[in-house]
Scaffold this motif. Structure first.
Motif, PDB file in Angstrom:
ATOM      1  N   ALA A 122       0.821  -1.173   0.002  1.00 45.49           N
ATOM      2  CA  ALA A 122      -0.036  -0.019   0.030  1.00 45.49           C
ATOM      3  C   ALA A 122       0.855   1.075   0.075  1.00 45.49           C
ATOM      4  N   CYS A 123       0.395   2.193  -0.621  1.00 49.51           N
ATOM      5  CA  CYS A 123       1.271   3.446  -0.507  1.00 49.51           C
ATOM      6  C   CYS A 123       0.329   4.833  -0.666  1.00 49.51           C
ATOM      7  N   ALA A 124       0.944   5.940   0.059  1.00 54.60           N
ATOM      8  CA  ALA A 124       0.330   6.961  -0.123  1.00 54.60           C
ATOM      9  C   ALA A 124       0.085   7.486  -1.337  1.00 54.60           C
ATOM     10  N   PRO A 125      -0.727   8.211  -1.647  1.00 51.32           N
ATOM     11  CA  PRO A 125      -1.180   8.895  -2.891  1.00 51.32           C
ATOM     12  C   PRO A 125       0.114   9.782  -3.316  1.00 51.32           C
ATOM     13  N   THR A 126       0.572  10.618  -2.548  1.00 51.85           N
ATOM     14  CA  THR A 126       1.702  11.584  -2.997  1.00 51.85           C
ATOM     15  C   THR A 126       2.821  10.725  -3.463  1.00 51.85           C
ATOM     16  N   LEU A 127       3.155   9.623  -2.900  1.00 56.38           N
ATOM     17  CA  LEU A 127       4.205   8.825  -3.185  1.00 56.38           C
ATOM     18  C   LEU A 127       3.921   8.026  -4.506  1.00 56.38           C
ATOM     19  N   VAL A 128       2.578   7.519  -4.642  1.00 55.93           N
ATOM     20  CA  VAL A 128       2.163   6.879  -5.897  1.00 55.93           C
ATOM     21  C   VAL A 128       2.665   7.769  -7.097  1.00 55.93           C
ATOM     22  N   SER A 129       2.082   8.973  -7.124  1.00 55.16           N
ATOM     23  CA  SER A 129       2.102   9.888  -8.300  1.00 55.16           C
ATOM     24  C   SER A 129       3.554  10.461  -8.553  1.00 55.16           C
ATOM     25  N   SER A 130       4.458  10.287  -7.653  1.00 51.06           N
ATOM     26  CA  SER A 130       5.831  11.240  -7.874  1.00 51.06           C
ATOM     27  C   SER A 130       6.913  10.143  -7.780  1.00 51.06           C
ATOM     28  N   ARG A 131       6.808   9.113  -7.146  1.00 46.02           N
ATOM     29  CA  ARG A 131       7.972   8.185  -6.640  1.00 46.02           C
ATOM     30  C   ARG A 131       7.986   6.680  -7.410  1.00 46.02           C
ATOM     31  N   LEU A 132       6.694   6.311  -7.225  1.00 47.54           N
ATOM     32  CA  LEU A 132       6.694   4.782  -7.287  1.00 47.54           C
ATOM     33  C   LEU A 132       6.879   3.978  -8.325  1.00 47.54           C
ATOM     34  N   GLY A 133       6.576   4.915  -9.570  1.00 44.80           N
ATOM     35  CA  GLY A 133       6.494   4.468 -11.062  1.00 44.80           C
ATOM     36  C   GLY A 133       8.133   4.091 -11.164  1.00 44.80           C
ATOM     37  N   ASP A 134       9.041   4.873 -10.942  1.00 44.13           N
ATOM     38  CA  ASP A 134      10.382   4.492 -11.029  1.00 44.13           C
ATOM     39  C   ASP A 134      10.876   3.395 -10.204  1.00 44.13           C
ATOM     40  N   ILE A 135      10.559   3.476  -8.949  1.00 44.39           N
ATOM     41  CA  ILE A 135      10.758   2.279  -8.063  1.00 44.39           C
ATOM     42  C   ILE A 135      10.390   1.081  -8.729  1.00 44.39           C
ATOM     43  N   LEU A 136       9.144   0.862  -9.151  1.00 47.56           N
ATOM     44  CA  LEU A 136       8.537  -0.505  -9.922  1.00 47.56           C
ATOM     45  C   LEU A 136       9.076  -0.671 -11.070  1.00 47.56           C
ATOM     46  N   ALA A 137       9.550   0.306 -11.849  1.00 46.23           N
ATOM     47  CA  ALA A 137      10.102  -0.045 -13.105  1.00 46.23           C
ATOM     48  C   ALA A 137      11.519  -0.654 -12.980  1.00 46.23           C
ATOM     49  N   THR A 138      12.323  -0.193 -12.100  1.00 46.56           N
ATOM     50  CA  THR A 138      13.407  -0.819 -11.759  1.00 46.56           C
ATOM     51  C   THR A 138      13.441  -2.170 -11.118  1.00 46.56           C
ATOM     52  N   PHE A 139      12.379  -2.313 -10.017  1.00 49.43           N
ATOM     53  CA  PHE A 139      12.152  -3.728  -9.751  1.00 49.43           C
ATOM     54  C   PHE A 139      11.766  -4.514 -10.895  1.00 49.43           C
ATOM     55  N   LYS A 140      10.879  -4.135 -11.665  1.00 41.34           N
ATOM     56  CA  LYS A 140      10.427  -5.188 -12.952  1.00 41.34           C
ATOM     57  C   LYS A 140      11.642  -5.535 -13.770  1.00 41.34           C
ATOM     58  N   LEU A 141      12.589  -4.665 -13.916  1.00 40.07           N
ATOM     59  CA  LEU A 141      13.783  -4.912 -14.702  1.00 40.07           C
ATOM     60  C   LEU A 141      14.727  -6.299 -13.679  1.00 40.07           C
ATOM     61  N   ARG A 142      14.797  -6.009 -12.652  1.00 40.01           N
ATOM     62  CA  ARG A 142      15.388  -6.993 -11.779  1.00 40.01           C
ATOM     63  C   ARG A 142      14.623  -8.300 -11.651  1.00 40.01           C
ATOM     64  N   TYR A 143      13.319  -8.095 -11.458  1.00 42.37           N
ATOM     65  CA  TYR A 143      12.418  -9.355 -11.273  1.00 42.37           C
ATOM     66  C   TYR A 143      11.411  -9.345 -12.339  1.00 42.37           C
ATOM     67  N   PRO A 144      11.875  -9.832 -13.662  1.00 45.34           N
ATOM     68  CA  PRO A 144      10.648  -9.621 -14.678  1.00 45.34           C
ATOM     69  C   PRO A 144       9.408 -10.494 -14.480  1.00 45.34           C
ATOM     70  N   ARG A 145       9.576 -11.654 -13.621  1.00 42.74           N
ATOM     71  CA  ARG A 145       8.258 -12.394 -13.665  1.00 42.74           C
ATOM     72  C   ARG A 145       7.457 -11.824 -12.350  1.00 42.74           C
ATOM     73  N   SER A 146       8.156 -10.979 -11.641  1.00 41.01           N
ATOM     74  CA  SER A 146       7.255 -10.478 -10.483  1.00 41.01           C
ATOM     75  C   SER A 146       5.817  -9.771 -10.778  1.00 41.01           C
ATOM     76  N   VAL A 147       4.869  -9.872  -9.739  1.00 40.47           N
ATOM     77  CA  VAL A 147       3.715  -9.392  -9.792  1.00 40.47           C
ATOM     78  C   VAL A 147       3.410  -8.440  -8.450  1.00 40.47           C
ATOM     79  N   VAL A 148       3.209  -7.339  -8.705  1.00 39.41           N
ATOM     80  CA  VAL A 148       3.091  -6.368  -7.247  1.00 39.41           C
ATOM     81  C   VAL A 148       1.640  -5.630  -7.777  1.00 39.41           C
ATOM     82  N   GLU A 149       0.983  -5.978  -6.319  1.00 33.56           N
ATOM     83  CA  GLU A 149      -0.275  -5.205  -6.215  1.00 33.56           C
ATOM     84  C   GLU A 149      -0.131  -4.148  -5.450  1.00 33.56           C
TER      85      GLU A 149
END
Length: 200
Positions: free
Chosen positions: A1-28
């Motif tokens: 779960a994530c605060a709306p302020t962080l979702v819109s400003s920071r979370l995209g980059d974090i999840l993009a990096t995570f997906k590169l490292r773990y391409p088969r991961s699924v994050v809700e």
């Protein structure tokens, strides 16, 4: 779960990096204010929450990652070149504030009560991005957490710090006390820590 302020400003980059490292991961991702997130943690619907510290976290553990000051978003119509703003300086200026469901508004209300100030709230909104958009349209000055400001900065407003030593909050990770994280969650949490500290 994530605060709306962080979702819109920071979370995209974090999840993009995570997906590169773990391409088969699924994050809700559940975008939610802190109080609702605590319930999700209690019921083990989410493993952790990224957001601001809140008082009385007896059943939870808070790990502070960064200090997040409140800032004013000032459009050209209201910009007199201030290097910082005391809360009392806003006077009768039309203000765009986050609503009372948000941790930021709770902090702001506490600070204005302590100083005996009443802000001229013309608009109350749920998200910092909406507050910044209304300010950019020239409707008033908004007060938002600095972490909500895009790393590319928001066009149409100048970001000015608040001149109050208590106008900040800790942002970090909240977990249910005693809950053991999944190994992928630990990796994601490490990435969040690194990313937020680099951008702070």
């Amino acid at each position: 779960a994530c605060a709306p302020t962080l979702v819109s400003s920071r979370l995209g980059d974090i999840l993009a990096t995570f997906k590169l490292r773990y391409p088969r991961s699924v994050v809700e991702v559940k975008e939610t204010p802190t109080n609702a997130a605590l319930l999700l943690l209690q019921e083990q619907e989410v493993e952790f929450y990224i957001g601001p510290e809140v008082p009385n976290l007896a059943d939870f553990q808070f790990e502070s990652i960064i200090d997040d000051p409140l800032v004013a978003g000032v459009p050209p119509e209201f910009d007199k070149g201030n290097k910082s703003f005391a809360l009392s300086a806003f006077g009768n200026t039309p203000m765009i504030l986050l609503n009372r469901k948000t941790a930021v508004r709770g902090l702001l209300d506490k600070l204005t009560t302590e100083e005996g100030i009443i802000l001229n709230a013309q608009y109350e909104v749920e998200s910092a991005q909406t507050a910044l958009a209304l300010a950019a349209a020239g409707l008033g000055i908004c007060i938002v957490p600095s972490i909500a400001i895009s790393k590319h900065r928001d066009a149409g407003v100048r970001v000015v710090p608040l001149d109050n030593p208590d106008a900040h909050r800790a942002v970090g990770i909240i977990t249910a006390r005693g809950y053991v994280q999944h190994s992928f969650s630990e990796q994601l949490m490490n990435l969040i820590r690194t990313n937020l500290r680099e951008l702070a």
